[in-house]
Design a protein around this motif. Sequence first.
Motif, PDB file in Angstrom:
ATOM      1  N   PHE A  56       0.870  -1.188   0.000  1.00 27.54           N
ATOM      2  CA  PHE A  56       0.000   0.000   0.000  1.00 27.54           C
ATOM      3  C   PHE A  56       0.904   1.234   0.000  1.00 27.54           C
ATOM      4  CE2 PHE A  56       0.148  -1.921   4.267  1.00 27.54           C
ATOM      5  CZ  PHE A  56       0.809  -0.921   4.987  1.00 27.54           C
TER       6      PHE A  56
ATOM      7  N   TRP B 187       0.003   6.107   3.610  1.00 28.45           N
ATOM      8  CA  TRP B 187      -0.921   5.537   4.586  1.00 28.45           C
ATOM      9  C   TRP B 187      -0.318   5.543   6.002  1.00 28.45           C
ATOM     10  CZ3 TRP B 187      -3.996   0.547   2.861  1.00 28.45           C
ATOM     11  CH2 TRP B 187      -4.699   0.833   1.677  1.00 28.45           C
TER      12      TRP B 187
ATOM     13  N   THR C  31      -1.388   7.749   8.726  1.00 27.26           N
ATOM     14  CA  THR C  31      -2.797   7.699   9.161  1.00 27.26           C
ATOM     15  C   THR C  31      -3.007   6.723  10.317  1.00 27.26           C
ATOM     16  OG1 THR C  31      -3.464   5.860   7.714  1.00 27.26           O
ATOM     17  CG2 THR C  31      -3.502   8.080   6.755  1.00 27.26           C
TER      18      THR C  31
ATOM     19  N   THR D 171      -8.861   5.009   9.379  1.00 27.50           N
ATOM     20  CA  THR D 171      -7.599   4.557   8.802  1.00 27.50           C
ATOM     21  C   THR D 171      -7.673   3.116   8.307  1.00 27.50           C
ATOM     22  OG1 THR D 171      -5.211   4.329   9.190  1.00 27.50           O
ATOM     23  CG2 THR D 171      -6.669   3.669  10.982  1.00 27.50           C
TER      24      THR D 171
ATOM     25  N   THR E 102      -6.260  -3.919   5.901  1.00 30.07           N
ATOM     26  CA  THR E 102      -4.898  -3.691   5.429  1.00 30.07           C
ATOM     27  C   THR E 102      -4.451  -4.761   4.446  1.00 30.07           C
ATOM     28  OG1 THR E 102      -4.496  -2.886   7.684  1.00 30.07           O
ATOM     29  CG2 THR E 102      -2.591  -3.086   6.223  1.00 30.07           C
TER      30      THR E 102
END
Lengths: 311, 273
Positions: free
Chosen positions: B86, B90, B93, B99, B110
């Motif tokens: 990712f 991110w 966050t 998040t 995730t």
Amino acid sequence: MEAIKEMRAVYAETLVRLGAADSNIVVLEADLMKATGTGLFAKAYPDRAINAGVAEANMVSIAAGMSTEGKIPFAATFACFASRRAFDQFFVSGNYARLNVKLVGTDPGVCAAANGGTHMPFEDLTLMRAIPGLVIVEPSDPVSLEALVEQAASYKGCVYLRLQRKAAPARYAAGERFEFGKAKVLRQGTDAVIVALGALMVGEALKAAELLSAEGWDVAVIDALSLKPLDEKLVLEWAAKTGKLVTCENHQKRGALGSAVAEALAESGTTCRFARIGVDDQFGEVGTQDWLAERFHLTAPHIAAAVKNLH
Amino acid sequence: MDPTERAGLETFAKEIRKLAIGMIGEYGVGHIGGAMSIADVLAVLYGKRLKADARNPRSPGRDRLVLSKGHAGPALYAALAAKGFFPMEWLTTLNQGGTMLPSHCDRNRTPGIDMTTGSLGQGLSAACGIATALRLDGNPATVFAIIGDGESDEGQNWEAAMFAAHRKLSNIVAFTDFNNAQIDGTTEEILGLGSLSSKWAAFGWNAVDVDGHDVGAIDAAIEKAKASKDKPSMIVMHTVKGKGCSFCEGQVGSHNMPVTREMAAEAIAKLGA
């Protein structure tokens, strides 16, 4: 209608049948395979029957892990252990993780009989009802059991199925269709409606309706089948139609069927007289199932009296 | 392990530490100690041993990882971001409302997280379930699992230990992050673990002790574990809580502590390039 049939045999035979078509179906047990009857499944598919030993928490987390790989695990143990012992595992590893665990709690309420208070789940439904999104069903007969196990297998998500292992008479014709969130009207009536959950209480409710009929009362009986989601539409419709509603559960009164119906009644503004049959804030104890049903006022005469008291 | 490979994995471990410190510093508080102590094993896994495809994080052929000590999520997020699961953005966050990177690992949020964890003691059981399912499918993938030393207080680990040994789940390679510290004190003060490797061996596992900050030793232990044919393996990693993070290395109280941006910046600078 079919004859009386052992519910655990129906459970195991259904899994064997479903397991033939779908190799992802697996069975997990915690040293109660003999009690649940799933030895039949183990014989048919030895690799897909996993006995975790006397370790319910581990069994439920293993089931969750298996479901991450696309397996469809049916994990069974006595309802007291399925709920009280393995609650956090079912909550976090199963439900919070949005996995696909079918947890089967056997010997509900007074069906635990001689195993007594340690084994007598009067609170499993209350605990399970608090889990967001969980489907909770309690079949009332062999026909609904087979259909609901089949639906649990095809449904993507966790299910808690409360299972009376002992024999129960068929209430439905073979081929009757069932779905999560749907109750069934078993008996029509105009004076009051009894909403019952599970094989034992549906049987007692029907007997109560007969007792009342002899005294000139025309009482309807609804088989709730699905505690969550509850068929609120049908229940409220009958509450409004008859003006008198009694819930019946082989469970404590607080937090399960009676509470769910009370919430629906209150929030919808439906006007009706209301009473709950269930265990009144007590622990279980030993006795025969019949003795215990009487001890906790779950039997037909108590249900009939509760209906008549609604004036 | 040749020096070049060692240097590469050590650099990756340092990167994991810096990213994890940075994201916790950004939020202001977090499980820094136990994130630092697993940075080296994560570097070996994601830098070498764990087969995974960042573009296809659920590919059936991948190796699985259950981070049972789910509170060390930030270290794993650092490794996953570095490997492209990712976007790096991110990371800032962490723990913000909405998040994709919550404090404890969540498989539904995730990419690259195989199991939701956080309620200690359940991850190794889930790993047993994954390993059992892979066996049924004839899938040769390895299931890695990382548990904590404080987490080893949970009895469910030992149920899983019996289960995995009984079913000869040699496709499980587990690690204990033995950093000697839990929330209320050292493990010896709170609930002594004695010889963890002896316990695992007694439960029927291949059990070895390694320096959990030596990437070469970790790598060699994994190689040996993967060659096992009939037993699951437990690699007991002797680690230092907060390892590599200047403001908390060796501190028992670093389980979950406030970290300012300034503290984080200083610690990251001290780790160097």
